[in-house]
Motif scaffolding. Structure first.
Motif, PDB file in Angstrom:
ATOM      1  N   LEU A 154       0.669  -1.176  -0.203  1.00 35.13           N
ATOM      2  CA  LEU A 154      -0.044   0.105  -0.167  1.00 35.13           C
ATOM      3  C   LEU A 154       1.000   1.159   0.070  1.00 35.13           C
ATOM      4  O   LEU A 154       0.426   2.070  -0.744  1.00 35.13           O
ATOM      5  CB  LEU A 154      -0.957  -0.002   1.200  1.00 35.13           C
ATOM      6  N   ARG A 181       2.052   5.058  -3.248  1.00 37.74           N
ATOM      7  CA  ARG A 181       2.567   6.666  -3.345  1.00 37.74           C
ATOM      8  C   ARG A 181       2.989   7.122  -4.556  1.00 37.74           C
ATOM      9  O   ARG A 181       3.950   6.504  -5.147  1.00 37.74           O
ATOM     10  CB  ARG A 181       3.255   6.768  -2.040  1.00 37.74           C
ATOM     11  N   CYS A 223     -13.084   6.562   2.797  1.00 38.64           N
ATOM     12  CA  CYS A 223     -11.808   6.167   2.602  1.00 38.64           C
ATOM     13  C   CYS A 223     -11.786   4.894   1.904  1.00 38.64           C
ATOM     14  O   CYS A 223     -10.786   4.581   1.152  1.00 38.64           O
ATOM     15  CB  CYS A 223     -11.344   5.907   4.210  1.00 38.64           C
ATOM     16  N   TYR A 224     -12.686   3.875   2.228  1.00 36.86           N
ATOM     17  CA  TYR A 224     -12.750   2.530   1.521  1.00 36.86           C
ATOM     18  C   TYR A 224     -12.832   2.667  -0.128  1.00 36.86           C
ATOM     19  O   TYR A 224     -12.097   2.027  -0.782  1.00 36.86           O
ATOM     20  CB  TYR A 224     -13.857   1.839   1.974  1.00 36.86           C
ATOM     21  N   GLN A 275      -9.268   3.919  -1.392  1.00 33.31           N
ATOM     22  CA  GLN A 275      -8.303   2.656  -1.173  1.00 33.31           C
ATOM     23  C   GLN A 275      -8.619   1.957  -2.399  1.00 33.31           C
ATOM     24  O   GLN A 275      -7.829   1.176  -3.311  1.00 33.31           O
ATOM     25  CB  GLN A 275      -8.330   2.199   0.087  1.00 33.31           C
ATOM     26  N   HIS A 276     -10.027   1.309  -2.822  1.00 27.73           N
ATOM     27  CA  HIS A 276     -10.488   0.483  -3.759  1.00 27.73           C
ATOM     28  C   HIS A 276     -10.084   0.943  -4.945  1.00 27.73           C
ATOM     29  O   HIS A 276      -9.500   0.468  -5.960  1.00 27.73           O
ATOM     30  CB  HIS A 276     -11.933   0.087  -3.487  1.00 27.73           C
ATOM     31  N   ALA A 284      -7.832   3.160  -5.790  1.00 25.92           N
ATOM     32  CA  ALA A 284      -6.245   3.175  -6.036  1.00 25.92           C
ATOM     33  C   ALA A 284      -5.685   1.744  -6.241  1.00 25.92           C
ATOM     34  O   ALA A 284      -4.815   1.819  -7.125  1.00 25.92           O
ATOM     35  CB  ALA A 284      -5.605   3.488  -4.417  1.00 25.92           C
ATOM     36  N   LEU A 285      -6.372   0.916  -5.710  1.00 29.16           N
ATOM     37  CA  LEU A 285      -5.958  -0.585  -5.873  1.00 29.16           C
ATOM     38  C   LEU A 285      -6.224  -1.148  -7.419  1.00 29.16           C
ATOM     39  O   LEU A 285      -5.531  -1.521  -8.177  1.00 29.16           O
ATOM     40  CB  LEU A 285      -6.292  -1.641  -4.936  1.00 29.16           C
TER      41      LEU A 285
END
Length: 182
Positions: free
Chosen positions: A6, A10, A93-94, A97-98, A100-101
């Motif tokens: 994770l 960046r 936030c989830y 993050q999802h 970004a992945l």
């Protein structure tokens, strides 16, 4: 994927546009219409066109608003990836993050994240327990379960109420800088 993976995200993915709408009572718009306005504002902010968007995630709202398929149709999108996401107070936030992945994995190039609500206009009342197991403890709104979680954090890590207050104070200081603040 571990924590180090994770951290490796960046500078690999970023937020390129942000859109918001009028805050407070907005009697002439549904939550979905506010979401569409915010999505269009985000696209205008970054210079992307709707055809550039190949991912869409929507957080459902009260009153059956925020349906992923309906919002996608209203925006004229045909995303490769997407869906509805509900994770209580952590949904924003989830979704980030999802997204970004998925971006890092090459499954999409541009993902639109949408949440809108007009709870003040609808005069929603939040009196039901979040989960059935919360009701016996009087947890009839999000503050109850989050208070339990914070107490646990205090116990495990020595976090103080003063540290929590610093977060609230800083959020308010930043909020008053927003001309659309309620």
């Amino acid at each position: 994927m571990g924590l180090q993976d994770l951290h490796n995200l960046r500078d690999q993915v970023c937020i390129v546009g942000v859109g918001d709408t009028k805050q407070g009572a907005v009697s002439d718009k549904t939550s979905d219409e506010l979401g569409i306005d915010a999505a269009r504002a985000a696209l205008a902010d970054c210079g992307l066109k709707k055809d550039d968007i190949d991912g869409l995630f929507v957080q459902p709202s009260y009153g059956r608003q925020g349906d992923y398929l309906k919002v996608g149709l209203m925006l004229g999108l045909n995303p490769k990836v997407g869906g509805a996401v509900e994770a209580s107070g952590a949904t924003g936030c989830y979704m980030i993050q999802h997204a970004a992945l998925l971006l890092n994995a090459g499954m999409a190039n541009y993902i639109l994240l949408v949440y809108a609500t007009n709870q003040k206009t609808n005069r929603n009342r939040f009196g039901g327990a979040l989960l059935e197991e919360h009701a016996p403890y009087g947890a009839f709104n999000p503050s109850g379960p989050f208070a339990f979680a914070f107490r646990r954090h205090m116990h495990l890590y020595g976090t103080t109420e003063e540290q929590l207050a610093t977060i609230a104070i800083n959020q308010r200081k930043h909020a008053i800088l927003n001309p659309k603040d309620v």
